[in-house]
Design a protein around this motif. Structure first.
Motif, short mmCIF file in Angstrom:
data_model
loop_
_atom_site.label_atom_id
_atom_site.label_comp_id
_atom_site.label_asym_id
_atom_site.label_seq_id
_atom_site.Cartn_x
_atom_site.Cartn_y
_atom_site.Cartn_z
N ARG A 14 45.15 42.29 46.08
CA ARG A 14 44.99 40.88 46.47
C ARG A 14 43.53 40.47 46.60
N GLN A 15 42.60 41.40 46.44
CA GLN A 15 41.19 41.04 46.52
C GLN A 15 40.83 40.10 45.35
N ARG A 16 40.17 39.01 45.71
CA ARG A 16 39.84 38.01 44.68
C ARG A 16 38.93 38.61 43.61
N ARG A 17 37.97 39.43 44.02
CA ARG A 17 37.04 39.99 43.04
C ARG A 17 37.73 41.00 42.13
N LEU A 18 38.68 41.75 42.67
CA LEU A 18 39.42 42.70 41.83
C LEU A 18 40.26 41.94 40.80
N VAL A 19 40.92 40.87 41.24
CA VAL A 19 41.70 40.06 40.30
C VAL A 19 40.80 39.51 39.20
N THR A 20 39.61 39.05 39.59
CA THR A 20 38.65 38.53 38.61
C THR A 20 38.26 39.61 37.60
N ALA A 21 37.98 40.82 38.10
CA ALA A 21 37.60 41.93 37.22
C ALA A 21 38.72 42.25 36.24
N VAL A 22 39.96 42.28 36.71
CA VAL A 22 41.09 42.60 35.84
C VAL A 22 41.29 41.50 34.79
N VAL A 23 41.25 40.25 35.22
CA VAL A 23 41.43 39.14 34.27
C VAL A 23 40.37 39.19 33.17
N CYS A 24 39.11 39.36 33.58
CA CYS A 24 38.01 39.36 32.59
C CYS A 24 38.05 40.60 31.70
N GLY A 25 38.35 41.76 32.28
CA GLY A 25 38.40 42.99 31.49
C GLY A 25 39.55 42.98 30.50
N VAL A 26 40.74 42.57 30.97
CA VAL A 26 41.91 42.54 30.09
C VAL A 26 41.74 41.51 28.98
N SER A 27 41.20 40.34 29.32
CA SER A 27 41.01 39.32 28.29
C SER A 27 39.97 39.74 27.27
N SER A 28 38.87 40.37 27.72
CA SER A 28 37.84 40.84 26.78
C SER A 28 38.42 41.86 25.80
N PHE A 29 39.16 42.82 26.32
CA PHE A 29 39.70 43.89 25.48
C PHE A 29 40.81 43.36 24.56
N SER A 30 41.73 42.57 25.12
CA SER A 30 42.87 42.13 24.31
C SER A 30 42.45 41.14 23.24
N LEU A 31 41.49 40.24 23.55
CA LEU A 31 41.01 39.31 22.53
C LEU A 31 40.29 40.04 21.41
N MET A 32 39.47 41.03 21.78
CA MET A 32 38.78 41.82 20.76
C MET A 32 39.80 42.49 19.84
N ASN A 33 40.81 43.14 20.42
CA ASN A 33 41.79 43.85 19.62
C ASN A 33 42.64 42.89 18.80
N PHE A 34 42.99 41.76 19.38
CA PHE A 34 43.82 40.75 18.71
C PHE A 34 43.15 40.26 17.42
N VAL A 35 41.86 39.94 17.50
CA VAL A 35 41.14 39.44 16.32
C VAL A 35 40.84 40.58 15.35
N MET A 36 40.46 41.75 15.88
CA MET A 36 40.10 42.89 15.02
C MET A 36 41.27 43.31 14.14
N VAL A 37 42.48 43.36 14.71
CA VAL A 37 43.65 43.77 13.94
C VAL A 37 43.94 42.80 12.80
N GLY A 38 43.73 41.50 13.06
CA GLY A 38 44.01 40.50 12.04
C GLY A 38 42.92 40.35 10.99
N ALA A 39 41.68 40.74 11.34
CA ALA A 39 40.55 40.51 10.43
C ALA A 39 40.70 41.20 9.07
N PRO A 40 41.07 42.48 8.99
CA PRO A 40 41.22 43.08 7.65
C PRO A 40 42.28 42.38 6.80
N LEU A 41 43.38 41.96 7.44
CA LEU A 41 44.42 41.23 6.70
C LEU A 41 43.85 39.94 6.14
N ALA A 42 43.05 39.25 6.95
CA ALA A 42 42.47 37.98 6.51
C ALA A 42 41.46 38.19 5.39
#
Length: 404
Positions: A217-245
């Motif tokens: 429930r710590q606000r800073r921990l939630v912030t860290a998780v949101v930013c870390g998960v979004s950074s990693f998942s967005l990178m992977n999301f675009v990277m997987v599609g890039a060779p197909l494109a």
């Protein structure tokens, strides 16, 4: 243990984990580059499930994250990481035997087991921060991530020299090599030292563990998780599609592969100085810069479909991931006590790789259904939301610091 001792042990462990990341981590590019091809080879005519083994690898990483953390809580980092290398070796063995027997689903099981071993690998970055003085933690995490550069180079080279080792059974040599890489990694990990040094710094290292719900429930921990998960998942999301494109736009597989190679160098190369930048400018600013770079990658991708635009987008995406993910990891490490580390890290990596798995599955679907442009437009609302969460956390923290 003195503060000087804490720096010495932290540097030693960061060096050990760098070596292990470079060697054991080389198995990941082997899986990513050969898993789909080997799946297609085993399936024969109907190749619709060719990428299922790679999905199994990612799911294994997600679902074994919490058991891996609990094992290390009982047995310690060194024993846990060596056991993780053993799991990786077992997965390599199962995958190799499946290729010899032409068993697709057993091959997918082998990659699932390798993914389970990878859940230990993902916690190297947390282990580097264990007991390290607060000003050295970002540097220690960066050192470990730097091992990814070696892994990104070593893995493809291993593929080149082992792919046809057991011809006519294709790809078996590459997956057999994972066994050897894991064995070497286990030997390196045997030099890891215990590091519970926060007590020496008076940071509450002896304090008992809080309930998981209270920690989360710590606000800073939630912030860290949101930013870390979004950074990693967005990178992977675009990277997987890039060779197909790229291939869909008429570029060759070699040009697409070279773009991914530059992307991986951009992912890990900044680790030479990311820790220093975080120490100087702060975690929040570096996470924000990382998210803006990921958005910049989307903007470049939307600007056109020339080869240089694909490559530049992938480079910006890699650097953005480095700043955003390492910064968020360092932020997360400030939010829990040593007695709480295993359960927090396990939950974090479970959430992280579950979201990454979903993103990997959706990337190809979004590209095939809506196209490359839509895939990149998705980056902006997610990164923008993460920036908003980061800004709100910082805004609410400032009055508290002034009141203190």
């Amino acid at each position: 243990m003195t503060v000087a001792d804490s720096y010495r042990v932290a540097r030693h462990n960061a060096g050990v984990l760098f070596g292990a990341q470079a060697v054991v981590g080389a198995g990941q590019p082997i899986v990513m580059s050969m898993g789909g091809l080997a799946g297609a080879y085993l399936l024969g005519a109907d190749k619709s499930l060719a990428t299922a083994p790679i999905t199994a690898f990612t799911l294994g990483t997600a679902f074994f994250a919490i058991p891996a953390a609990m094992l290390m809580r009982r047995a310690g980092r060194r024993a846990g990481f060596i056991a993780g290398a053993g799991v990786t070796a077992l997965g390599g063995l199962v995958a190799t035997l499946a290729l010899f027997q032409n068993l697709f689903w057993v091959f997918a099981l082998g990659l699932l087991i390798i993914g389970c071993g990878s859940s230990f690998l993902q916690q190297y970055r947390f282990a580097a921060a264990d007991g390290a003085p607060s000003d050295f933690r970002p540097k220690a995490i960066s050192w470990v991530m730097l091992g990814g550069i070696v892994a990104a180079v070593l893995g493809p080279q291993v593929v080149i020299y082992t792919r046809d080792l057991f011809e006519p059974v294709l790809f078996a040599g590459s997956f057999a090599s994972i066994i050897g890489l894991a064995a070497v990694g286990a030997a390196i990990l045997s030099f890891l030292k215990p590091a519970e040094l926060k007590i020496a710094e008076g940071q509450g290292g002896a304090a008992p563990a809080r309930p998981l719900g209270e920690i989360l429930r710590q606000r800073r921990l939630v912030t860290a998780v949101v930013c870390g998960v979004s950074s990693f998942s967005l990178m992977n999301f675009v990277m997987v599609g890039a060779p197909l494109a790229m291939i869909g736009c008429g570029f060759s597989p070699d040009e697409a592969a070279l773009g991914i190679s530059w992307h991986m160098v951009a992912m890990y190369g900044p680790s030479f100085f990311t820790g220093h930048l975080i120490t100087r400018f702060g975690k929040d600013l570096m996470v924000a810069v990382g998210l803006f770079l990921i958005m910049g990658a989307g903007a470049v991708a939307l600007s056109g479909i020339e080869l240089w635009q694909f490559w530049l987008s992938l480079v910006l995406l890699g650097v953005g991931w480095n700043f955003g993910f390492i910064g968020a990891t360092a932020m997360l490490a400030d939010c829990y006590r040593p007695s709480e580390k295993n359960k927090v890290e396990g939950v974090h990596d479970f959430v992280l790789f579950l979201v990454v798995s979903i993103g990997s599955l959706l990337s190809g679907t979004v590209y095939n259904t809506f196209g490359w442009e839509t895939l990149n437009w998705i980056v902006f609302p997610i990164a923008g939301f993460s920036l908003l969460v980061l800004a709100l956390n910082r805004t609410r923290a400032q009055p508290a610091r002034r009141g203190a």
